[in-house]
Design a protein around this motif. Structure first.
Motif, PDB file in Angstrom:
ATOM      1  N   GLY A  29       5.822  -9.083  18.281  1.00  0.00           N
ATOM      2  CA  GLY A  29       6.038  -8.275  19.489  1.00  0.00           C
ATOM      3  C   GLY A  29       6.247  -9.134  20.725  1.00  0.00           C
ATOM      4  O   GLY A  29       6.676  -8.637  21.771  1.00  0.00           O
ATOM      5  N   ILE A  30       5.935 -10.430  20.612  1.00  0.00           N
ATOM      6  CA  ILE A  30       5.918 -11.272  21.816  1.00  0.00           C
ATOM      7  C   ILE A  30       7.328 -11.464  22.400  1.00  0.00           C
ATOM      8  O   ILE A  30       7.511 -11.349  23.620  1.00  0.00           O
ATOM      9  N   ALA A  31       8.310 -11.724  21.547  1.00  0.00           N
ATOM     10  CA  ALA A  31       9.664 -11.986  22.080  1.00  0.00           C
ATOM     11  C   ALA A  31      10.229 -10.770  22.830  1.00  0.00           C
ATOM     12  O   ALA A  31      10.603 -10.888  24.007  1.00  0.00           O
TER      13      ALA A  31
ATOM     14  N   TYR B 187      -0.635 -10.299  24.940  1.00  0.00           N
ATOM     15  CA  TYR B 187      -0.504  -9.985  23.512  1.00  0.00           C
ATOM     16  C   TYR B 187      -1.876  -9.976  22.864  1.00  0.00           C
ATOM     17  O   TYR B 187      -2.693 -10.860  23.087  1.00  0.00           O
ATOM     18  N   ALA B 188      -2.124  -8.916  22.091  1.00  0.00           N
ATOM     19  CA  ALA B 188      -3.390  -8.812  21.367  1.00  0.00           C
ATOM     20  C   ALA B 188      -3.385  -9.844  20.252  1.00  0.00           C
ATOM     21  O   ALA B 188      -2.365 -10.062  19.594  1.00  0.00           O
ATOM     22  N   ARG B 189      -4.534 -10.487  20.080  1.00  0.00           N
ATOM     23  CA  ARG B 189      -4.655 -11.489  19.025  1.00  0.00           C
ATOM     24  C   ARG B 189      -5.207 -10.853  17.754  1.00  0.00           C
ATOM     25  O   ARG B 189      -6.046  -9.966  17.814  1.00  0.00           O
ATOM     26  N   LYS B 190      -4.719 -11.384  16.632  1.00  0.00           N
ATOM     27  CA  LYS B 190      -5.180 -10.839  15.352  1.00  0.00           C
ATOM     28  C   LYS B 190      -6.354 -11.619  14.795  1.00  0.00           C
ATOM     29  O   LYS B 190      -7.049 -11.152  13.906  1.00  0.00           O
ATOM     30  N   ARG B 191      -6.530 -12.842  15.290  1.00  0.00           N
ATOM     31  CA  ARG B 191      -7.662 -13.649  14.797  1.00  0.00           C
ATOM     32  C   ARG B 191      -8.602 -13.953  15.926  1.00  0.00           C
ATOM     33  O   ARG B 191      -8.196 -14.084  17.079  1.00  0.00           O
TER      34      ARG B 191
ATOM     35  N   VAL C 153       0.140   0.780  31.518  1.00  0.00           N
ATOM     36  CA  VAL C 153       0.535  -0.185  30.494  1.00  0.00           C
ATOM     37  C   VAL C 153       1.699   0.315  29.633  1.00  0.00           C
ATOM     38  O   VAL C 153       1.677   1.456  29.146  1.00  0.00           O
ATOM     39  N   LEU C 154       2.693  -0.566  29.476  1.00  0.00           N
ATOM     40  CA  LEU C 154       3.778  -0.307  28.526  1.00  0.00           C
ATOM     41  C   LEU C 154       3.477  -1.087  27.251  1.00  0.00           C
ATOM     42  O   LEU C 154       3.333  -2.311  27.282  1.00  0.00           O
ATOM     43  N   ILE C 155       3.349  -0.375  26.138  1.00  0.00           N
ATOM     44  CA  ILE C 155       3.111  -1.011  24.839  1.00  0.00           C
ATOM     45  C   ILE C 155       4.461  -1.270  24.177  1.00  0.00           C
ATOM     46  O   ILE C 155       5.323  -0.392  24.148  1.00  0.00           O
ATOM     47  N   ILE C 156       4.636  -2.496  23.677  1.00  0.00           N
ATOM     48  CA  ILE C 156       5.892  -2.860  22.995  1.00  0.00           C
ATOM     49  C   ILE C 156       5.549  -3.379  21.601  1.00  0.00           C
ATOM     50  O   ILE C 156       4.577  -4.124  21.429  1.00  0.00           O
TER      51      ILE C 156
END
Ligand code: 5GP
Length: 199
Positions: free
Chosen positions: A61-63, A78-82, A120-123
């Motif tokens: 999702g970052i790009a 960006y939310a982290r997964k770890r 907040v806009l979620i992408i």
């Protein structure tokens, strides 16, 4: 968004009736020019919503997220997964079942970067069953902020995520909507309509 659909048609690989691989421009190698156009398109669709932050989930999702944030002149989180050693205090977390990896991840953000009053806009890159988007929505709500909209690069409209999110009242915008991946063919929503009209 025509440039995106053409790219998907040209380079997308249908792995099964429900999984599309787009490693050549979105999920591994990244096409910066296309990402720029994607960012402009998201900004165009959500500019009127007074977005203050863009939120996505690592890594794909970052790009598109950063390009949308650039166009909207707001930060990207960006939310982290770890779990990270540097992200240990003041974290907001939610659980997300991964469609592609078939495992549950705890996703986290620092409570410093999304705060009460944020719009907040979620992408995200793909929308399938909506688990990633729902996890991100939960993070926004835990921060006492507002979800202004959800921007998706590729929505697989034959899965339930889009319906679930729209039924809950969220404004979801997808740049390419896929109706089917059956028989190794990619059928977009508009093509589907044309087919219906020509009958
Ligand atoms: P959901 O949470 O909506 O079920 O699935 C969305 C997440 O799973 C996205 O963040 C994306 O990374 C991944 N995903 C879902 N479907 C696909 C797919 O067909 N291809 C790829 N490359 N990723 C997918």
């Amino acid at each position: 968004m025509d440039a995106l659909k053409q790219k998907i048609n040209k380079e997308g690989l249908v792995l099964s009736d429900s999984v599309l691989k787009v490693d050549s421009f979105l999920n591994h190698q990244v096409d910066p020019q296309l990402m720029k156009e994607i960012g402009e398109e998201f900004a165009e669709r959500f500019r009127h919503k007074s977005i203050s932050k863009v939120l996505t989930i690592e890594s794909s999702g970052i790009a598109p997220g950063v390009m949308a944030a650039l166009e909207l002149h707001v930060p990207l989180i960006y939310a982290r997964k770890r779990q990270s050693l540097t992200l240990s205090e003041g974290i907001l977390s939610s659980k997300v079942y991964s469609f592609t990896k078939q495992e549950e991840n705890t996703i986290s953000i620092s409570d410093k970067y999304i705060v009460e009053g944020d719009n907040v806009l979620i992408i995200d890159d793909f929308l399938a069953n909506g688990q990633a988007a729902l996890g991100l929505i939960e993070l926004v709500h835990k921060a006492c902020a507002h979800v202004a909209g959800i921007g998706i690069v590729i929505e697989k409209a034959f899965q339930d995520g889009g319906k679930t999110l729209r039924r809950k009242g969220y404004h979801v915008e997808s740049l390419a909507e896929i109706m089917s991946l059956g028989d190794k063919n990619i059928t977009f929503k508009d093509e589907d309509k044309e087919e219906v009209h020509s009958k």
